[in-house]
Design a protein around this motif. Sequence first.
Motif, PDB file in Angstrom:
ATOM      1  N   VAL A  96      16.469   4.388 -17.813  1.00  0.00           N
ATOM      2  CA  VAL A  96      17.321   5.281 -17.021  1.00  0.00           C
ATOM      3  C   VAL A  96      18.760   5.161 -17.511  1.00  0.00           C
ATOM      4  CG1 VAL A  96      18.216   5.810 -14.722  1.00  0.00           C
ATOM      5  CG2 VAL A  96      15.817   5.128 -15.007  1.00  0.00           C
ATOM      6  N   LEU A  97      19.272   6.264 -18.067  1.00  0.00           N
ATOM      7  CA  LEU A  97      20.660   6.291 -18.515  1.00  0.00           C
ATOM      8  C   LEU A  97      21.612   6.443 -17.340  1.00  0.00           C
ATOM      9  CD1 LEU A  97      20.547   8.533 -21.715  1.00  0.00           C
ATOM     10  CD2 LEU A  97      21.273   6.146 -21.575  1.00  0.00           C
ATOM     11  N   ALA A  98      21.192   7.213 -16.353  1.00  0.00           N
ATOM     12  CA  ALA A  98      22.002   7.401 -15.160  1.00  0.00           C
ATOM     13  C   ALA A  98      21.128   7.940 -14.039  1.00  0.00           C
ATOM     14  CB  ALA A  98      23.163   8.355 -15.422  1.00  0.00           C
ATOM     15  N   ALA A  99      21.385   7.468 -12.827  1.00  0.00           N
ATOM     16  CA  ALA A  99      20.782   8.036 -11.617  1.00  0.00           C
ATOM     17  C   ALA A  99      21.948   8.517 -10.766  1.00  0.00           C
ATOM     18  CB  ALA A  99      19.951   7.001 -10.879  1.00  0.00           C
ATOM     19  N   ILE A 100      22.143   9.832 -10.736  1.00  0.00           N
ATOM     20  CA  ILE A 100      23.291  10.435 -10.052  1.00  0.00           C
ATOM     21  C   ILE A 100      22.816  11.017  -8.725  1.00  0.00           C
ATOM     22  CG2 ILE A 100      25.082  12.203 -10.201  1.00  0.00           C
ATOM     23  CD1 ILE A 100      24.980  11.903 -13.257  1.00  0.00           C
ATOM     24  N   ILE A 101      23.379  10.536  -7.630  1.00  0.00           N
ATOM     25  CA  ILE A 101      22.963  10.923  -6.289  1.00  0.00           C
ATOM     26  C   ILE A 101      24.089  11.703  -5.604  1.00  0.00           C
ATOM     27  CG2 ILE A 101      22.156  10.120  -4.041  1.00  0.00           C
ATOM     28  CD1 ILE A 101      20.200   9.555  -6.314  1.00  0.00           C
ATOM     29  N   ARG A 102      23.821  12.965  -5.309  1.00  0.00           N
ATOM     30  CA  ARG A 102      24.796  13.779  -4.580  1.00  0.00           C
ATOM     31  C   ARG A 102      24.774  13.376  -3.106  1.00  0.00           C
ATOM     32  NH1 ARG A 102      23.996  18.100  -1.252  1.00  0.00           N
ATOM     33  NH2 ARG A 102      25.898  19.247  -0.735  1.00  0.00           N
ATOM     34  N   GLN A 103      25.950  13.092  -2.573  1.00  0.00           N
ATOM     35  CA  GLN A 103      26.061  12.661  -1.183  1.00  0.00           C
ATOM     36  C   GLN A 103      25.873  13.841  -0.243  1.00  0.00           C
ATOM     37  OE1 GLN A 103      29.273   9.870  -0.056  1.00  0.00           O
ATOM     38  NE2 GLN A 103      29.935  11.490   1.350  1.00  0.00           N
ATOM     39  N   VAL A 104      24.984  13.680   0.726  1.00  0.00           N
ATOM     40  CA  VAL A 104      24.791  14.660   1.790  1.00  0.00           C
ATOM     41  C   VAL A 104      25.401  14.079   3.054  1.00  0.00           C
ATOM     42  CG1 VAL A 104      23.122  15.913   3.194  1.00  0.00           C
ATOM     43  CG2 VAL A 104      22.691  15.579   0.751  1.00  0.00           C
ATOM     44  N   GLY A 105      26.410  14.749   3.603  1.00  0.00           N
ATOM     45  CA  GLY A 105      27.085  14.232   4.777  1.00  0.00           C
ATOM     46  C   GLY A 105      28.404  13.559   4.421  1.00  0.00           C
ATOM     47  N   ALA A 106      29.077  13.018   5.416  1.00  0.00           N
ATOM     48  CA  ALA A 106      30.405  12.443   5.248  1.00  0.00           C
ATOM     49  C   ALA A 106      30.360  11.030   4.670  1.00  0.00           C
ATOM     50  CB  ALA A 106      31.134  12.427   6.596  1.00  0.00           C
ATOM     51  N   ASP A 107      31.515  10.628   4.082  1.00  0.00           N
ATOM     52  CA  ASP A 107      31.615   9.289   3.489  1.00  0.00           C
ATOM     53  C   ASP A 107      31.350   8.192   4.511  1.00  0.00           C
ATOM     54  OD1 ASP A 107      32.302  10.522   1.171  1.00  0.00           O
ATOM     55  OD2 ASP A 107      34.444  10.050   1.264  1.00  0.00           O
ATOM     56  N   GLU A 154      29.467   8.174   7.134  1.00  0.00           N
ATOM     57  CA  GLU A 154      28.140   8.059   7.735  1.00  0.00           C
ATOM     58  C   GLU A 154      27.524   6.734   7.305  1.00  0.00           C
ATOM     59  OE1 GLU A 154      25.486  11.292   7.106  1.00  0.00           O
ATOM     60  OE2 GLU A 154      26.848  12.802   7.957  1.00  0.00           O
ATOM     61  N   GLU A 155      26.871   6.067   8.231  1.00  0.00           N
ATOM     62  CA  GLU A 155      26.327   4.736   7.954  1.00  0.00           C
ATOM     63  C   GLU A 155      25.411   4.742   6.727  1.00  0.00           C
ATOM     64  OE1 GLU A 155      23.666   1.272  10.194  1.00  0.00           O
ATOM     65  OE2 GLU A 155      24.394   3.030  11.306  1.00  0.00           O
ATOM     66  N   ARG A 156      24.577   5.797   6.614  1.00  0.00           N
ATOM     67  CA  ARG A 156      23.656   5.880   5.485  1.00  0.00           C
ATOM     68  C   ARG A 156      24.404   5.927   4.162  1.00  0.00           C
ATOM     69  NH1 ARG A 156      20.594  11.372   5.523  1.00  0.00           N
ATOM     70  NH2 ARG A 156      22.768  11.990   5.404  1.00  0.00           N
ATOM     71  N   ASN A 157      25.464   6.738   4.091  1.00  0.00           N
ATOM     72  CA  ASN A 157      26.200   6.890   2.844  1.00  0.00           C
ATOM     73  C   ASN A 157      27.043   5.673   2.518  1.00  0.00           C
ATOM     74  OD1 ASN A 157      25.202   9.475   2.205  1.00  0.00           O
ATOM     75  ND2 ASN A 157      26.706  10.464   3.534  1.00  0.00           N
ATOM     76  N   SER A 158      27.606   5.053   3.541  1.00  0.00           N
ATOM     77  CA  SER A 158      28.387   3.830   3.308  1.00  0.00           C
ATOM     78  C   SER A 158      27.494   2.734   2.727  1.00  0.00           C
ATOM     79  CB  SER A 158      29.022   3.350   4.616  1.00  0.00           C
ATOM     80  OG  SER A 158      29.926   4.299   5.116  1.00  0.00           O
ATOM     81  N   ALA A 159      26.318   2.588   3.322  1.00  0.00           N
ATOM     82  CA  ALA A 159      25.385   1.567   2.832  1.00  0.00           C
ATOM     83  C   ALA A 159      24.911   1.884   1.422  1.00  0.00           C
ATOM     84  CB  ALA A 159      24.194   1.471   3.786  1.00  0.00           C
ATOM     85  N   LEU A 160      24.651   3.175   1.154  1.00  0.00           N
ATOM     86  CA  LEU A 160      24.173   3.562  -0.167  1.00  0.00           C
ATOM     87  C   LEU A 160      25.248   3.353  -1.220  1.00  0.00           C
ATOM     88  CD1 LEU A 160      22.043   4.733  -2.016  1.00  0.00           C
ATOM     89  CD2 LEU A 160      22.759   7.033  -1.307  1.00  0.00           C
ATOM     90  N   SER A 161      26.517   3.635  -0.876  1.00  0.00           N
ATOM     91  CA  SER A 161      27.617   3.419  -1.828  1.00  0.00           C
ATOM     92  C   SER A 161      27.707   1.954  -2.232  1.00  0.00           C
ATOM     93  CB  SER A 161      28.936   3.894  -1.210  1.00  0.00           C
ATOM     94  OG  SER A 161      30.001   3.681  -2.102  1.00  0.00           O
ATOM     95  N   GLU A 162      27.622   1.062  -1.246  1.00  0.00           N
ATOM     96  CA  GLU A 162      27.659  -0.370  -1.539  1.00  0.00           C
ATOM     97  C   GLU A 162      26.449  -0.794  -2.354  1.00  0.00           C
ATOM     98  OE1 GLU A 162      28.014  -2.481   2.111  1.00  0.00           O
ATOM     99  OE2 GLU A 162      29.940  -1.564   2.665  1.00  0.00           O
ATOM    100  N   HIS A 163      25.284  -0.243  -2.019  1.00  0.00           N
ATOM    101  CA  HIS A 163      24.064  -0.618  -2.737  1.00  0.00           C
ATOM    102  C   HIS A 163      24.110  -0.133  -4.182  1.00  0.00           C
ATOM    103  CE1 HIS A 163      19.971  -1.911  -3.202  1.00  0.00           C
ATOM    104  NE2 HIS A 163      19.555  -0.687  -3.502  1.00  0.00           N
ATOM    105  N   ALA A 164      24.632   1.092  -4.400  1.00  0.00           N
ATOM    106  CA  ALA A 164      24.731   1.621  -5.766  1.00  0.00           C
ATOM    107  C   ALA A 164      25.649   0.747  -6.618  1.00  0.00           C
ATOM    108  CB  ALA A 164      25.237   3.065  -5.729  1.00  0.00           C
ATOM    109  N   GLU A 165      26.749   0.284  -6.008  1.00  0.00           N
ATOM    110  CA  GLU A 165      27.663  -0.598  -6.738  1.00  0.00           C
ATOM    111  C   GLU A 165      26.966  -1.902  -7.117  1.00  0.00           C
ATOM    112  OE1 GLU A 165      32.125  -2.603  -6.265  1.00  0.00           O
ATOM    113  OE2 GLU A 165      31.277  -1.344  -4.675  1.00  0.00           O
ATOM    114  N   ALA A 166      26.182  -2.431  -6.190  1.00  0.00           N
ATOM    115  CA  ALA A 166      25.445  -3.666  -6.478  1.00  0.00           C
ATOM    116  C   ALA A 166      24.408  -3.438  -7.577  1.00  0.00           C
ATOM    117  CB  ALA A 166      24.767  -4.166  -5.201  1.00  0.00           C
ATOM    118  N   LEU A 167      23.754  -2.288  -7.550  1.00  0.00           N
ATOM    119  CA  LEU A 167      22.757  -1.983  -8.577  1.00  0.00           C
ATOM    120  C   LEU A 167      23.397  -1.885  -9.956  1.00  0.00           C
ATOM    121  CD1 LEU A 167      20.481   0.678  -6.818  1.00  0.00           C
ATOM    122  CD2 LEU A 167      19.926  -1.697  -7.339  1.00  0.00           C
TER     123      LEU A 167
END
Length: 376
Positions: free
Chosen positions: A310-321, A323-336
């Motif tokens: 995988v060269l890149a996995a680009i995820i378009r955010q649905v909803g506001a920054d 939102e609990e789901r997006n905040s958690a995903l942002s942190e998880h993507a950084e960790a990944l």
Amino acid sequence: MPRLPRRITSDLTAVVAGLEGKLTERRRDLKVQFGAFRGVHVVVYRGYVAADVAKVRVRVMEAPELPGNSRIPYWDVAQSNVRRHATLSIVGAEVELRIGRYRATEVTDGHGFATFSLPVPKLRVGWHAAEAVVAGIDDDDSATGTGWVLKPSLAAPFLVISDIDDTILLTGLTEGVAMVARTLLRHVEERTAIPGMSALYRGLARGIPGRTGSRRPEPAFFYVSTGSWSFYSMLEQFVELRAFPPGPMFLTDWGPTDRYLRRSGAEHKRSAVRRLFEAYPGMRFVLIGDSGQRDPVIYEELAREFPGRVLAAIIRQVGADDEERNSALSEHAEALRGEGIPMHLVADAAQAAAVAHSLRLCDADTVSEVRAELDH
């Protein structure tokens, strides 16, 4: 509630699928008997070639019923979209698929589908016409359908796998009634593309110039959705109208099969993406999806299953920054990314283009074109 043993569940689903097939045949026979059968319609879905084998799906069904001329706003559109799912499948029809000089024959299943794995040695890279011919039903003339099959260039820098719903096409899967209204009441010309994504995809197709100024072959694009095959023609037109690169689609059949009474959307996507990774073992991939469903989870799983692919996995955010789901995903993507899995959560196509440019997946013009499309 205790689960049924796997064998009993399998037997039950096979019985249900078989019963549905017989009911479909009975429905067709009655329509023919009473002169209500409209004839045969053949759809050849865009397929692909891997390891010199063409993977093509064909569906045989009753010719679609044309909408009326109602004066009620959106009524004809709603009727047409609902009829996509109520179309009578033709079960047990013999289908011959032709790609150039290559031929194969299959029989349609309980949902009217014929699935082909046709050897096509020495087929050149690019798009090829595919023709499917079905023998006449009840003494009618034979019916023909045409489509396309893509043989990707293995010299391309990568292949692209994209989600459809809320990644390139606004559906609002998280919006409930609003999503249903968009799906049922709008012509394809009125369906909204996610701003900037078309320009981004064209930039990924164009790639970046090498040291000599020449560019490598364009990557193939594959589109995956949990949507029904009944919406294929609409999605195909949407991709063309909004100037996305054409490509094979992996949709799903919502009816029961020999193995499942109902489908898992996540498993469908996971299986489709895995199938492409296995079909092109020497290739790397750019995966594009959104945060509204399970795309991040599926892409992470596949990145772990196929390390370095995988060269890149680009995820378009649905909803506001916030939102609990997006905040958690942002942190998880950084960790990944710290683990070497290049997952990026982006707010819009402009951020996606910036990420792609930083990874040398597209040129600087792509970033400008995406911003221009967003400003338009």
